[in-house]
Write an enzyme that holds these catalytic residues in place. Structure first.
Site, PDB file in Angstrom:
ATOM      1  N   LYS A 132      34.422  40.124  43.085  1.00  0.00           N
ATOM      2  CA  LYS A 132      32.952  40.148  43.170  1.00  0.00           C
ATOM      3  C   LYS A 132      32.347  38.761  42.931  1.00  0.00           C
ATOM      4  CE  LYS A 132      30.715  42.503  39.997  1.00  0.00           C
ATOM      5  NZ  LYS A 132      31.955  43.063  39.465  1.00  0.00           N
ATOM      6  N   THR A 153      33.834  35.851  43.350  1.00  0.00           N
ATOM      7  CA  THR A 153      34.204  35.018  44.506  1.00  0.00           C
ATOM      8  C   THR A 153      33.256  35.270  45.668  1.00  0.00           C
ATOM      9  OG1 THR A 153      36.523  35.072  43.811  1.00  0.00           O
ATOM     10  CG2 THR A 153      36.086  34.443  46.095  1.00  0.00           C
ATOM     11  N   ARG A 186      27.278  35.298  35.128  1.00  0.00           N
ATOM     12  CA  ARG A 186      27.600  35.455  33.709  1.00  0.00           C
ATOM     13  C   ARG A 186      28.649  34.427  33.275  1.00  0.00           C
ATOM     14  NH1 ARG A 186      29.791  41.224  32.994  1.00  0.00           N
ATOM     15  NH2 ARG A 186      30.688  40.733  35.014  1.00  0.00           N
ATOM     16  N   LYS A 193      42.847  39.766  32.415  1.00  0.00           N
ATOM     17  CA  LYS A 193      41.952  39.620  33.563  1.00  0.00           C
ATOM     18  C   LYS A 193      41.838  38.175  34.033  1.00  0.00           C
ATOM     19  CE  LYS A 193      37.280  40.875  35.096  1.00  0.00           C
ATOM     20  NZ  LYS A 193      36.753  39.536  35.420  1.00  0.00           N
ATOM     21  N   ALA A 217      30.024  45.191  31.176  1.00  0.00           N
ATOM     22  CA  ALA A 217      29.212  46.251  31.775  1.00  0.00           C
ATOM     23  C   ALA A 217      29.663  47.648  31.391  1.00  0.00           C
ATOM     24  CB  ALA A 217      29.214  46.114  33.294  1.00  0.00           C
ATOM     25  N   PHE A 219      31.425  45.039  36.912  1.00  0.00           N
ATOM     26  CA  PHE A 219      32.165  46.228  37.352  1.00  0.00           C
ATOM     27  C   PHE A 219      31.495  46.850  38.585  1.00  0.00           C
ATOM     28  CE2 PHE A 219      33.664  46.210  32.764  1.00  0.00           C
ATOM     29  CZ  PHE A 219      34.903  45.711  33.074  1.00  0.00           C
ATOM     30  N   PHE A 224      41.842  39.946  52.628  1.00  0.00           N
ATOM     31  CA  PHE A 224      43.106  39.408  52.132  1.00  0.00           C
ATOM     32  C   PHE A 224      44.071  39.239  53.310  1.00  0.00           C
ATOM     33  CE2 PHE A 224      41.127  40.844  48.345  1.00  0.00           C
ATOM     34  CZ  PHE A 224      41.716  40.176  47.281  1.00  0.00           C
ATOM     35  N   TRP A 250      37.466  33.148  49.720  1.00  0.00           N
ATOM     36  CA  TRP A 250      38.560  32.617  48.893  1.00  0.00           C
ATOM     37  C   TRP A 250      39.288  31.505  49.642  1.00  0.00           C
ATOM     38  CZ3 TRP A 250      43.628  31.417  48.647  1.00  0.00           C
ATOM     39  CH2 TRP A 250      44.197  31.238  47.378  1.00  0.00           C
TER      40      TRP A 250
END
Length: 552
Positions: free
Chosen positions: A67, A69, A90, A101, A269, A297, A377, A405
């Site tokens: 998210k 990215t 954030r 993570k 979140a 999230f 991807f 990405w």
């Protein structure tokens, strides 16, 4: 190349040059080295108003959705289209950075830099929040030690301590041991800093005066005759606000493409509101024509809280919601095993579309238009991509792919064009999910049934007592910040896709009087996470020249 390798290969501009793109004067910058700066609070009060773009996602999976990215890629793409754009994000927490993570500065060629600084101590905001939190903890125990008025029942103390690391051994502890001179023995524990109410307060505060008022409103304990005790009763709010005098100011950094980014605040979140500060968002809207921001999230958590909590408090209204999905995540929600997600499976993907469908329905409940972006991807096949776009067309929603990405802003140009067209053409009838004058119980039921898809909501005896206490405190008109698993639309993390006919159980309700909302608790939510068997910290190192490795 790793994300860190890509970030390190980039030669950033000095932060004064980044600020000049937003017409910020050098004298308004508070420099934290060459590549970071804080902005003054007065910018948030200026007249200009840009357009707000909210980025959210489907229910998270172990495969990851990307998210942040996508948010950075969209921002860079808008800048490529010559739009005056600003991303407002954030800050990362050290817990995930050293846990499982990883960091929160995007990935690949859609990153925010300086990546190492941001993922570690940055400008010290988290340390300031931690210090303010623990100052209040110390004042409470000092109050108990001297048996001062109001007389606090030590068994009723609600306020724990905080630390920005994952440490399961600190969830439940005893303090005050060692005799009378060392304080009153009692049970307490630690929360991770991102779960501190002070983090939530910083992100909800409108200015320094509002911050201090909210700090004073923190409910810390009860007296022996069950009267509430607030931080203001301990005369704590002034000193706490003094510790946060710099942390309240937004941080200016940059993307790999040299575009300005604000990063400020970082509540989770699943246990808090999951959005950056109101001040940073308002600052962004005064500086840019388009502001790209994200909510933590899935849309059921961060998205709903962004709209019902943050937008309500700050009179904000997004123009459009961008929902991030991946082929891998959709197949996971369609019951394809995690180990086989790289294998083409259009049937599983179509089955998993039910999760995205529910999130899109939830966006519509707010009256907002949506755009779906598929974070592409290398293992995604043309057939799978075509299936996602086809299914979205059936739902009447535009879907595009992004390769941010791999290709940075260029990889999100189609997304940026779709977002701009949606803003110009789509209907926007934004309204909140519930009215504040509903009783707390009814507001919870509305979120759980309408938004999560529960058949019914049950309240334990503890939760019923908490509802009564909320009424006694005069907080029945407070908005709701539900704490539940991020892994499912339901309160059961094992239920993938779109769960139906489930019972949503509320086991208790915490009162965040300073933040201005109440927190219904459902399922097992850890306010102090633990480290995995092989934590990321074991792979992080620094050489003799000060070069860090292992961050991701």
């Amino acid at each position: 190349m790793t994300d860190l390798d890509i970030a390190r290969a980039y030669e950033p501009a000095t932060i004064d040059k980044i600020a000049s793109k937003l017409d910020i004067k050098e004298e308004d910058l508070e420099f934290y080295g060459k590549y970071k700066a804080k902005l003054p609070l007065h910018i948030a009060k200026e007249a200009k108003q840009g357009k707000l773009i909210l980025v959210s996602a489907i229910s998270p999976t172990p495969a990851g959705e990307g998210k942040t990215t996508m948010s950075i890629g969209l921002h860079d793409a808008l800048c490529k289209l010559k739009k005056r754009s600003l991303a407002v994000l954030r800050e990362p927490s050290l817990g995930p950075v050293f846990g499982i993570k990883g960091g929160a500065t995007g990935g690949g060629h859609a990153q925010v830099v300086p990546m190492e600084d941001i993922n570690l101590h940055f400008t010290g905001d988290f340390s300031a929040i931690e210090s303010a939190h623990n100052l209040l903890s110390a004042l409470i125990d000092n109050h108990l030690h001297f048996n001062q008025s109001p007389q606090i029942d030590p068994r009723s103390v609600l306020w724990k301590r905080a630390m920005d690391l994952n440490d399961r051994a600190l969830r439940h502890i005893n303090v005050g041991l060692g005799g009378r001179s060392h304080g009153m023995p009692r049970e307490t524990g630690f929360d991770i800093t991102a779960a501190s109410e002070i983090m939530a307060i910083l992100c909800m505060a409108l200015d320094l005066n509002d911050l201090k008022k909210r700090l004073g409103n923190i409910l810390v304990a009860y007296t022996f005759d069950r009267k509430p005790v607030f931080a203001r009763d301990l005369k704590a709010e002034g000193a706490m606000a003094a510790l946060l005098k710099d942390a309240i100011k937004p941080n200016l950094v940059q993307s790999l493409e040299g575009n300005p980014v604000l990063m400020h605040g970082g509540p989770f979140a699943n246990i808090a509101q999951g959005t950056n500060t109101i001040i940073a968002t308002q600052t962004g809207l005064r500086l840019a024509d388009y502001v790209v921001t994200e909510a933590g999230f899935g849309f059921d958590l961060g998205g709903e809280k962004f709209l019902d909590l943050k937008c309500r408090a700050a009179a904000l209204a997004p123009e459009v919601v961008v929902l991030v999905a991946t082929v891998r995540a959709l197949k996971y929600h369609g019951e394809q095993p995690l180990a086989e997600l790289q294998t083409e499976n259009v049937d599983a993907l179509r089955k998993g579309m039910c999760n995205l469908e529910k999130h899109l329905e939830n966006v519509k409940q707010f009256g907002l238009p949506a755009v779906v972006v598929v974070n592409r991807f290398p293992t995604d096949t043309e057939a799978e991509i075509a299936a996602v776009i086809e299914e979205c067309e059936k739902l009447g929603v535009r879907a595009v792919t992004s390769t941010a990405w791999a290709n940075g802003g260029e990889g999100s140009v189609d997304l940026a064009k779709a977002v701009l067209e949606t803003i110009d053409e789509a209907e926007n009838d934004f309204s909140f999910l519930y009215n504040l004058d509903l009783p707390v119980e009814k507001k919870i039921e509305k979120i759980a049934t309408q938004f999560y898809g529960a058949a019914k909501v049950s309240f334990t005896s503890t939760a019923r007592r908490d509802l009564k206490r909320i009424q006694e405190l005069g907080m029945d008109d407070a908005p709701i910040c539900i704490a539940k698993t991020q892994k499912s639309l339901s309160d059961d993390p094992t239920l993938k896709g779109r769960p139906k006919d489930f019972n949503f159980q509320v086991r208790g309700i915490e009162i965040a009087a300073g933040a201005g909302f109440v927190i219904p608790l459902s399922g097992e939510i850890m306010r102090m996470p633990g480290l995995p068997k092989a934590p990321a910290a074991q792979n992080i190192d620094i050489d003799k020249d000060g070069n860090i490795s292992g961050l991701f």
